[in-house]
Write a protein that holds these residues in place. Structure first.
Motif: not given
Length: 103
Positions: A40-69
């Motif tokens: 899900e996170i990689l697909l959001l990256l494919c859409e051109g979203k940055v970590n901060k946007q992804i974190a906001y949309e998923l309701g998690v921290s940017t650190a969590t997004v970075k760990v998943h990536i």
């Protein structure tokens, strides 16, 4: 700035494309390697979203997004984040364009 890829992210997330069953095998191997959240996170990256946007949309921290990536990069055997996104984008394009060749 958003990158624009020709992806059907819904098909990539669900792994279902009735028009071409052969493409399912390609996506299953990607699904076998990644967790649903990593995909899900990689697909959001494919859409051109940055970590901060992804974190906001998923309701998690940017650190969590970075760990998943980071974990997705390792699982895919990618060289870096950009390579991981390219792998997912190519796999998603197979699904999106598969119906053209099925016909």
């Amino acid at each position: 700035m958003n990158a624009h890829f020709a992806l059907d992210t819904h098909t990539a997330r669900t792994g279902h494309d009735e028009a071409f069953s052969g493409a399912t095998r390609a996506m299953q191997s990607l699904s076998d390697k990644l967790t649903s959240r990593q995909l899900e996170i990689l697909l959001l990256l494919c859409e051109g979203k940055v970590n901060k946007q992804i974190a906001y949309e998923l309701g998690v921290s940017t650190a969590t997004v970075k760990v998943h990536i980071r974990n997705a990069i390792t699982r895919l055997g990618a060289k870096n984040r950009m390579n991981a996104v390219a792998i997912v984008a190519a796999n998603s394009a197979i699904f999106r364009n598969a119906h053209i060749f099925a016909g």
